[in-house]
Design a protein around this motif. Structure first.
Motif, PDB file in Angstrom:
ATOM      1  N   VAL A  18     -51.333 -21.000   0.375  1.00 41.10           N
ATOM      2  CA  VAL A  18     -50.810 -20.509   1.650  1.00 41.10           C
ATOM      3  C   VAL A  18     -50.499 -19.026   1.532  1.00 41.10           C
ATOM      4  N   SER A  19     -50.463 -18.360   2.669  1.00 44.15           N
ATOM      5  CA  SER A  19     -49.955 -16.994   2.697  1.00 44.15           C
ATOM      6  C   SER A  19     -48.641 -17.022   3.457  1.00 44.15           C
ATOM      7  N   VAL A  20     -47.640 -16.351   2.903  1.00 49.81           N
ATOM      8  CA  VAL A  20     -46.300 -16.316   3.480  1.00 49.81           C
ATOM      9  C   VAL A  20     -46.010 -14.870   3.866  1.00 49.81           C
ATOM     10  N   THR A  21     -45.777 -14.631   5.156  1.00 49.70           N
ATOM     11  CA  THR A  21     -45.429 -13.301   5.635  1.00 49.70           C
ATOM     12  C   THR A  21     -43.945 -13.283   5.944  1.00 49.70           C
ATOM     13  N   ILE A  22     -43.241 -12.336   5.348  1.00 50.12           N
ATOM     14  CA  ILE A  22     -41.799 -12.210   5.563  1.00 50.12           C
ATOM     15  C   ILE A  22     -41.589 -11.411   6.840  1.00 50.12           C
ATOM     16  N   ILE A  23     -41.139 -12.072   7.887  1.00 48.48           N
ATOM     17  CA  ILE A  23     -40.972 -11.441   9.190  1.00 48.48           C
ATOM     18  C   ILE A  23     -39.791 -10.474   9.185  1.00 48.48           C
ATOM     19  N   ASP A  24     -38.731 -10.776   8.443  1.00 48.06           N
ATOM     20  CA  ASP A  24     -37.543  -9.931   8.412  1.00 48.06           C
ATOM     21  C   ASP A  24     -37.773  -8.603   7.701  1.00 48.06           C
ATOM     22  N   VAL A  68     -46.022 -18.851   7.862  1.00 44.57           N
ATOM     23  CA  VAL A  68     -46.825 -19.462   6.805  1.00 44.57           C
ATOM     24  C   VAL A  68     -48.160 -19.879   7.402  1.00 44.57           C
ATOM     25  N   ASN A  69     -49.239 -19.497   6.724  1.00 44.16           N
ATOM     26  CA  ASN A  69     -50.580 -19.828   7.173  1.00 44.16           C
ATOM     27  C   ASN A  69     -51.282 -20.642   6.093  1.00 44.16           C
ATOM     28  N   ILE A  70     -51.787 -21.811   6.504  1.00 47.63           N
ATOM     29  CA  ILE A  70     -52.578 -22.659   5.612  1.00 47.63           C
ATOM     30  C   ILE A  70     -53.993 -22.691   6.168  1.00 47.63           C
ATOM     31  N   GLU A  71     -54.930 -22.109   5.434  1.00 48.09           N
ATOM     32  CA  GLU A  71     -56.327 -22.097   5.862  1.00 48.09           C
ATOM     33  C   GLU A  71     -56.924 -23.488   5.732  1.00 48.09           C
ATOM     34  N   VAL A  86     -61.442 -28.596  11.256  1.00 46.67           N
ATOM     35  CA  VAL A  86     -59.983 -28.635  11.263  1.00 46.67           C
ATOM     36  C   VAL A  86     -59.455 -27.210  11.357  1.00 46.67           C
ATOM     37  N   GLN A  87     -58.600 -26.972  12.345  1.00 45.91           N
ATOM     38  CA  GLN A  87     -58.046 -25.638  12.527  1.00 45.91           C
ATOM     39  C   GLN A  87     -57.026 -25.314  11.437  1.00 45.91           C
ATOM     40  N   PRO A  88     -56.877 -24.019  11.093  1.00 38.95           N
ATOM     41  CA  PRO A  88     -55.832 -23.636  10.140  1.00 38.95           C
ATOM     42  C   PRO A  88     -54.459 -23.877  10.756  1.00 38.95           C
ATOM     43  N   LEU A  89     -53.467 -24.012   9.924  1.00 38.49           N
ATOM     44  CA  LEU A  89     -52.090 -24.225  10.380  1.00 38.49           C
ATOM     45  C   LEU A  89     -51.322 -22.919  10.238  1.00 38.49           C
ATOM     46  N   ASP A  90     -50.684 -22.488  11.315  1.00 38.40           N
ATOM     47  CA  ASP A  90     -49.910 -21.256  11.317  1.00 38.40           C
ATOM     48  C   ASP A  90     -48.542 -21.579  11.904  1.00 38.40           C
ATOM     49  N   VAL A  91     -47.487 -21.461  11.089  1.00 39.33           N
ATOM     50  CA  VAL A  91     -46.142 -21.827  11.543  1.00 39.33           C
ATOM     51  C   VAL A  91     -45.164 -20.684  11.293  1.00 39.33           C
ATOM     52  N   GLN A  92     -44.097 -20.678  12.082  1.00 36.98           N
ATOM     53  CA  GLN A  92     -42.978 -19.778  11.835  1.00 36.98           C
ATOM     54  C   GLN A  92     -41.776 -20.641  11.493  1.00 36.98           C
ATOM     55  N   GLY A  93     -40.961 -20.144  10.589  1.00 36.37           N
ATOM     56  CA  GLY A  93     -39.794 -20.916  10.190  1.00 36.37           C
ATOM     57  C   GLY A  93     -38.785 -20.072   9.458  1.00 36.37           C
ATOM     58  N   LYS A  94     -37.782 -20.770   8.916  1.00 37.59           N
ATOM     59  CA  LYS A  94     -36.684 -20.100   8.235  1.00 37.59           C
ATOM     60  C   LYS A  94     -36.460 -20.756   6.874  1.00 37.59           C
TER      61      LYS A  94
END
Length: 99
Positions: A19-25, A60-63, A69-77
């Protein structure tokens, strides 16, 4: 529906996906590569080489390995950080939004 052994509301799907994790803060929106260990309807656990601060907002993006099957792209904490060994941290993320 709280009949699972660990008393969770949703079943966890065990994964071992990059996965790739992008830190939004972060002003730079830093991206870190990690491994998703498990995923449920409301959260996920990712394994990475360094900890994140609690309450950090992330994307978080899961290719997908399949064109159907589409990739999964979520926002969270970040809600949990556990050191499993030297340079291995398990990060619990509460999913707030699925794109």
């Amino acid at each position: 529906m709280v009949n699972y052994d660990d008393k969770r509301d949703f079943y966890r799907m065990m994964l071992n996906s990059d996965v790739s994790v992008t830190i939004i803060d972060d002003e730079a929106n830093s991206t870190i590569f990690a491994t998703c260990r498990d995923l449920s309807a409301t959260g996920m656990a990712i394994e990475m080489s360094h900890p994140l601060e609690l309450n950090t907002n992330v994307r978080v993006n899961i290719e997908s390995s399949s064109a159907t099957v589409q990739p999964l792209d979520v926002q969270g904490k970040v809600v949990r950080v556990t050191e499993e060994s030297t340079d291995t941290y398990l990060i619990g993320i509460n999913i707030a939004e699925i794109d």
